[in-house]
Design a protein around this motif. Structure first.
Motif, PDB file in Angstrom:
ATOM      1  N   LYS A   1      29.260  40.312  38.013  1.00 54.31           N
ATOM      2  CA  LYS A   1      28.426  40.049  39.206  1.00 54.31           C
ATOM      3  C   LYS A   1      29.299  39.637  40.392  1.00 54.31           C
ATOM      4  CE  LYS A   1      23.929  39.340  37.194  1.00 54.31           C
ATOM      5  NZ  LYS A   1      23.381  38.547  36.094  1.00 54.31           N
ATOM      6  N   ALA A   2      30.323  38.805  40.115  1.00 52.43           N
ATOM      7  CA  ALA A   2      31.226  38.384  41.205  1.00 52.43           C
ATOM      8  C   ALA A   2      31.976  39.596  41.762  1.00 52.43           C
ATOM      9  CB  ALA A   2      32.211  37.336  40.684  1.00 52.43           C
ATOM     10  N   ALA A   3      32.462  40.451  40.882  1.00 55.42           N
ATOM     11  CA  ALA A   3      33.214  41.638  41.324  1.00 55.42           C
ATOM     12  C   ALA A   3      32.302  42.599  42.085  1.00 55.42           C
ATOM     13  CB  ALA A   3      33.837  42.338  40.118  1.00 55.42           C
ATOM     14  N   ARG A   4      31.065  42.702  41.606  1.00 54.75           N
ATOM     15  CA  ARG A   4      30.075  43.593  42.231  1.00 54.75           C
ATOM     16  C   ARG A   4      29.796  43.139  43.659  1.00 54.75           C
ATOM     17  NH1 ARG A   4      29.407  48.362  40.457  1.00 54.75           N
ATOM     18  NH2 ARG A   4      29.526  48.702  42.674  1.00 54.75           N
TER      19      ARG A   4
ATOM     20  N   ALA B   1      47.100  33.766  47.950  1.00 53.63           N
ATOM     21  CA  ALA B   1      47.580  34.747  48.940  1.00 53.63           C
ATOM     22  C   ALA B   1      46.479  35.169  49.908  1.00 53.63           C
ATOM     23  CB  ALA B   1      48.116  35.974  48.208  1.00 53.63           C
ATOM     24  N   GLY B   2      45.266  34.710  49.673  1.00 50.22           N
ATOM     25  CA  GLY B   2      44.179  35.048  50.589  1.00 50.22           C
ATOM     26  C   GLY B   2      43.379  36.279  50.187  1.00 50.22           C
ATOM     27  N   ILE B   3      43.615  36.806  48.983  1.00 54.51           N
ATOM     28  CA  ILE B   3      42.763  37.896  48.499  1.00 54.51           C
ATOM     29  C   ILE B   3      41.391  37.270  48.200  1.00 54.51           C
ATOM     30  CG2 ILE B   3      42.408  39.560  46.607  1.00 54.51           C
ATOM     31  CD1 ILE B   3      45.432  40.034  46.613  1.00 54.51           C
ATOM     32  N   PRO B   4      40.312  37.841  48.740  1.00 56.06           N
ATOM     33  CA  PRO B   4      39.018  37.146  48.673  1.00 56.06           C
ATOM     34  C   PRO B   4      38.514  36.881  47.246  1.00 56.06           C
ATOM     35  CG  PRO B   4      38.943  38.986  50.222  1.00 56.06           C
ATOM     36  CD  PRO B   4      40.241  39.109  49.502  1.00 56.06           C
ATOM     37  N   ASP B   5      37.737  35.825  47.124  1.00 56.95           N
ATOM     38  CA  ASP B   5      37.123  35.471  45.835  1.00 56.95           C
ATOM     39  C   ASP B   5      36.300  36.649  45.317  1.00 56.95           C
ATOM     40  OD1 ASP B   5      38.223  33.027  46.233  1.00 56.95           O
ATOM     41  OD2 ASP B   5      36.348  31.999  46.727  1.00 56.95           O
ATOM     42  N   GLY B   6      36.341  36.846  44.021  1.00 54.83           N
ATOM     43  CA  GLY B   6      35.535  37.899  43.409  1.00 54.83           C
ATOM     44  C   GLY B   6      36.248  39.239  43.314  1.00 54.83           C
TER      45      GLY B   6
END
Ligand code: NAD
Length: 495
Positions: free
Chosen positions: A49-52, A196-201
């Protein structure tokens, strides 16, 4: 006293504590190294769900300008470089491999990420500009979606980095299930991505068994593709399950590579290549050069020299900076390797060196098998046919080029092969006829990140690395545009 690492799952940019844990002890000396979350369907669902969400909200990652994704991956790479020694040590400890190979693996993983980040700037697309004045076609590549990544224990970082940075560069988001034996580095690099700032999920990691976590990920309707590296048996099972939902698959599976040595080769270089080819990573390597096909006229002398070199291999604990060969991954795997050795003896191959578990004081607590060479191996023998995944070499002789090609191709696998000759015509002819995704000429286990990697036959589906590797994580969309001008002819209709 060693610090025992303990991890939850990494979901939506945060650690999620687990109710059950699995333990990983060192295959080299039995010391407790780490505890990982023993997860199941519920955790997989949260992660998907987070990745989606991170994929479907186009402003987060999937529709950013490629250059923005490249820069974010670039910042992540700086942190991977900062933490390289820590990652290399974890990799060596959990796999049982010598530290210098843990370091080499981490460096190569970073190299793959550097290359993949650069590709994010320029994902190819095509324009169809010659379909008449009233028509314009755009063929665009879009990120495939949420990717479930399932990885093995032999090269936890490299097998992941042949996928992850390429999928990120394409704009995908991911849920990773690392091997339950070697999960630390995967969890660490996911947390570094947040720093590194890659967004959550965008990157999520769920640890646990193949039966619970792997199955749940493969069956989840929120996952668009499974990118799997592991055994051919599990790969077939995953492909069959994924087909139920027409889920895309990328499969990097087992191998049974041959090193083909012709009498006109640079013998010294071939000896080095064949030796490295069968002992690197304790032979736990998908492109291991586990078969030596050698021209009959030089076979006896070559094998005698190879045995001498094999005696000099330094066996060691993971922290030994000089070690060439470490411990096998776990006890059952060691027993399996030893049973292949028994089958070689029973089926009539000649044992030239090794063949035993090492039990002296330093190695007695670990799962060590020394370099093992069998000569007089024929194609009907089990050790010629099956993936052993240990430091075991099967030697078979040939007389003609045609016979060498036939022997090399006499396997269900087709991942890699090596060949050794100074004759350029022969090198190219044989390269063309070998049925494998990779052919190494006058070298072995050497490549560059720009070149695709993957298997023919039962060694897999699809390619990793190179531009082909990135394109696996894209879908192709054809956008046909009717312009204001009247057509000169009737256009074709879509079916
Ligand atoms: P494996 O197939 O047993 O396991 C690989 C991964 O799949 C692990 O994370 C495991 O937990 C998971 N898994 C197991 N059962 C599953 C299921 N039913 N559903 C979903 N996931 C499941 O392989 P392994 O023993 O970890 O690794 C060794 C194998 O990997 C060898 O065959 C080797 O050749 C292959 N390999 C291939 C490549 C390549 O690039 N082609 C690279 C490295 C290793």
């Amino acid at each position: 006293m060693m610090n025992v690492r303990e991890y939850g799952n990494w979901i939506n940019g945060a650690w999620l504590k687990a109710s059950a844990m699995v333990e990983r002890t060192s295959p080299a000396n039995g010391v407790l190294l780490a505890r990982f979350a023993d997860s199941g369907e519920e955790e997989v669902d949260l992660a998907v769900k987070a990745a989606r969400r991170a994929f479907d909200d186009r402003s987060i990652w999937s529709a950013l300008p490629g250059g923005e994704r490249a820069k974010a991956i670039g910042r992540w790479i700086e942190l991977l470089v900062r933490d390289i020694d820590k990652l290399a040590k974890m990799e060596a400890e959990e796999v049982g491999k010598p530290i210098r190979f843990g370091k080499g693996e981490t460096e190569w993983s970073i190299e793959l990420a550097r290359y993949a980040a650069a590709l994010a700037w320029q994902i190819p697309s095509d324009l169809v500009n010659n379909a008449g004045d009233a028509n314009l076609g755009m063929v665009v590549r879009e990120p495939r979606g949420v990717i479930g990544m399932i990885t093995p224990w032999n090269f936890p970082l490299v097998t992941l980095f042949q996928k992850l940075p390429f999928a990120l560069a394409a704009g995908c988001t991911v849920v990773i299930k690392p091997s339950e034996l070697t999960s630390s580095t995967t969890l660490e690099i996911a947390a570094l991505a947040k720093e590194a700032g890659i967004p959550d999920g965008v990157i999520n990691v769920v640890t646990g068994s193949g039966k619970a976590v792997g199955e749940a990920l493969t069956g989840h309707h929120g996952v668009d593709m499974i990118s799997f590296t592991g055994s051919t048996a599990v790969g077939k099972h995953i492909a069959a399950r994924a087909a139920e939902q027409m889920k895309r698959v990328g499969l990097e599976l087992g191998g049974k590579a041959a090193n083909v040595v012709f009498a006109d080769a640079d013998i010294d270089a071939a000896l080095d290549g064949v030796l490295l080819g069968y002992i690197l990573n304790q032979g736990e390597e998908c492109v291991q050069g586990t078969r030596l096909l050698i021209e009959e006229s030089i076979a006896n002398e070559f094998v005698a020299k190879l045995v001498e070199r094999s005696k000099k291999i330094r066996i060691g604990l993971p922290e030994d900076p000089e070690a060439d060969l470490g411990a096998l991954i776990h006890e059952q795997h060691m027993e399996k390797v030893l049973s292949y050795i028994q089958s070689g003896l029973k089926e009539g191959a000649k044992l030239e060196i090794g063949g035993k578990r090492l039990t002296d004081s330093e190695f007695g607590k670990g799962f060590y098998v020394g370099p093992t060479i069998f000569s007089n191996v024929t194609p009907n023998m089990t050790i010629f046919r099956e993936e052993i995944f240990g430091p075991v070499l099967a030697v078979t002789t040939f007389r003609t080029v045609a016979e060498a090609i036939e022997l090399a191709n006499d396997t269900n696998y087709g991942l890699g092969n090596g060949l050794w000759t100074k004759d350029i015509d022969k090198a190219i002819q044989v390269s063309r006829e070998l049925k494998s995704g990779t052919v190494s000429v006058n070298t072995f286990l050497e490549t560059v990140v720009q070149m695709p990697f993957g298997g023919y036959k039962e060694s897999g589906i699809g390619r990793e690395n190179g531009m082909d590797g990135l394109l696996e994580f894209t879908e192709v969309k054809s956008i046909f545009i009717k312009l204001g001008k009247r057509p000169h002819t009737l256009p074709h209709t879509v079916n």
